[in-house]
Design an enzyme around this catalytic site. Structure first.
Site, mmCIF file in Angstrom:
data_model
loop_
_atom_site.group_PDB
_atom_site.id
_atom_site.type_symbol
_atom_site.label_atom_id
_atom_site.label_comp_id
_atom_site.label_asym_id
_atom_site.label_seq_id
_atom_site.Cartn_x
_atom_site.Cartn_y
_atom_site.Cartn_z
ATOM 1 N N GLU A 112 0.830 -1.212 0.000
ATOM 2 C CA GLU A 112 0.000 0.000 0.000
ATOM 3 C C GLU A 112 0.864 1.261 0.000
ATOM 4 O OE1 GLU A 112 -2.888 -0.719 3.122
ATOM 5 O OE2 GLU A 112 -3.516 -2.597 2.198
ATOM 6 N N GLU B 249 -5.043 -7.817 -1.365
ATOM 7 C CA GLU B 249 -5.856 -7.596 -0.152
ATOM 8 C C GLU B 249 -7.174 -6.978 -0.574
ATOM 9 O OE1 GLU B 249 -2.745 -5.967 3.220
ATOM 10 O OE2 GLU B 249 -4.840 -5.388 3.413
#
Ligand code: BMA
Length: 412
Positions: free
Chosen positions: A216, A324
């Site tokens: 991320e 994810e």
């Protein structure tokens, strides 16, 4: 950026290096790779296999099987699946996915934050010794293993969400570089200890791991995020991490997953902003979650983003994945077939991701919030999850081929 060939006389290696060098020269300075336009240049010739030219046979087999299987199927994964569930902790054999869908997940996610501090348990209170056992258990049954690292801020001692800029300090020449290498040493010791009988030879061997560090990166919530770095610091951090674990620590059981989060109007506007180059990435991942109510427009935009990732991955010879995702507490009884499956099956490209992993089912004891992403027995989306399991596109552990069986070159 230093990429020292380990076997200078390897003509295949030199060919790959030549192509890579040409690509690096043409793209590293081009504004598009720096400004990360949604369509960065496609490399001259994709690397033909794992980035680690000395990857173990099981690891190479996993790479080619994931990439090949992605054309027809998507592995379903779950974080911390064997360690705890909504209303249990560390009970042998238990799994909320198995108890709600009838089979274990095909892919198991684990988290090693805390290993860099010699902690006995990770950030989610999972004992590292038990974690090694659960990883071996999932591998022995044929499952695929992926590991993330919410590593604490090396400058402040805070956690991963302490966004005090620190990347400069851990790069070569930085004030915390030696400390960072010690952290990588501890991580390497843990990863090196992940061993089990090889699926190929039966002899004790390292378990292949999809390692997903610095994830991320396009968000601002972790200290390593690109917004907290200057110039190409993130890419340099990624390359140093790979070269240290591979070339200094001698780990050859890792596939490296690069996993930006959705960011910008198209979700992938800055996807390549930290990209370290094809020679350092095996999996092109993507992290994006959903909140109810999920609109048709959100489903379509998510499909477009996955299609973009698949196109990028396939053009570079990489493995695309939704690394994810999920909906907190799955507050949608049709989430699985009417949202997640619709997103993945939205078009001919998006369905070619190799796996989708939903996040952990935090144990409810001691929590004031519901923090789970897979159903448990009796949860409102359990029935729909069974229908999702029946979808031939998605594979759970009981449907997997041998992911560690070498593929003939003709079918890779
Ligand atoms: C986040 C949350 C946290 C957890 C962290 C690392 O998404 O689940 O509770 O500590 O991941 O696993």
């Amino acid at each position: 950026m230093r990429f020292t060939p380990r076997r200078a006389n390897d003509s295949r290696l030199m060919a790959a290096l030549g192509a890579f060098a040409m690509f690096a020269l043409t793209s590293a300075c081009s504004p598009s790779s720096r400004s990360a336009s949604p369509h960065p240049p496609i490399p001259a010739s994709p690397l033909e296999g794992p980035t680690d030219l000395h990857a173990t046979a099981d690891t190479r087999a996993l790479f080619f099987n994931l990439r090949r299987l992605a054309r027809e199927h998507v592995l379903f994964g779950h974080q911390d699946d064997l360690a705890y569930g909504y209303d249990w902790i560390a009970e042998p054999g238990r799994s909320d996915v198995k108890e709600s869908a009838g089979a274990y997940p095909a892919l198991y996610g684990w988290e090693v934050s805390g290993i860099e501090k010699d902690a006995p348990r990770n950030i989610d209170n999972v004992d590292f010794t038990r974690m090694r056992e659960w990883i071996a258990e999932g591998y022995r049954r044929g499952g695929v293993i992926t590991i993330s690292w919410h590593v604490g801020n090396p400058l402040t001692g805070g956690n991963a969400w302490d966004t005090t800029s620190a990347v400069t300090t851990i790069l070569p020449g930085g004030v915390r570089h030696e400390q960072f290498k010690r952290s990588l040493d501890k991580l390497a010791s843990f990863l090196a200890a992940l061993r089990a009988p090889s699926k190929l030879t039966g002899a004790d061997a390292p378990i292949p791991i999809i390692f997903r560090p610095w994830h991320e990166l396009t968000g601002g919530w972790f200290w390593w995020g690109v917004p907290h770095t200057k110039n190409d610091e993130f890419a340099r951090l990624w390359r140093f991490t790979v070269e240290y674990l591979r070339d200094v620590k001698g780990l050859h059981n890792l596939l490296y997953a690069y996993a930006p989060n959705a960011a910008g109007p198209t979700g992938v506007d800055t996807y390549m902003s930290g990209y370290p180059g094809d020679a350092y990435v095996d999996v092109l991942g993507y992290d994006r979650y959903l909140d109810p109510p999920v609109s048709a427009a959100q489903i379509q935009s998510f499909t477009r983003e996955l299609s973009w990732v698949v196109r990028q991955a396939e053009s570079r010879g990489k493995i695309p994945a939704l690394t994810e995702t999920g909906m907190t507490a799955v507050r949608d009884s049709l989430f699985w077939t009417q949202r997640l499956a619709r997103i993945v099956e939205g078009d001919s490209l998006s369905r070619r991701i190799a796996y989708v992993m939903v996040w952990r089912n935090a144990n409810r004891a001691g929590r004031t919030d519901e923090h789970f992403f897979a159903p448990y027995r009796g949860q409102q989306s359990e029935r729909d999850f069974r229908r999702f399991k029946a979808d031939p596109l998605f594979l759970f552990e009981d449907e997997l081929p041998n992911m560690y069986q070498p593929l003939p070159a003709s079918s890779r």
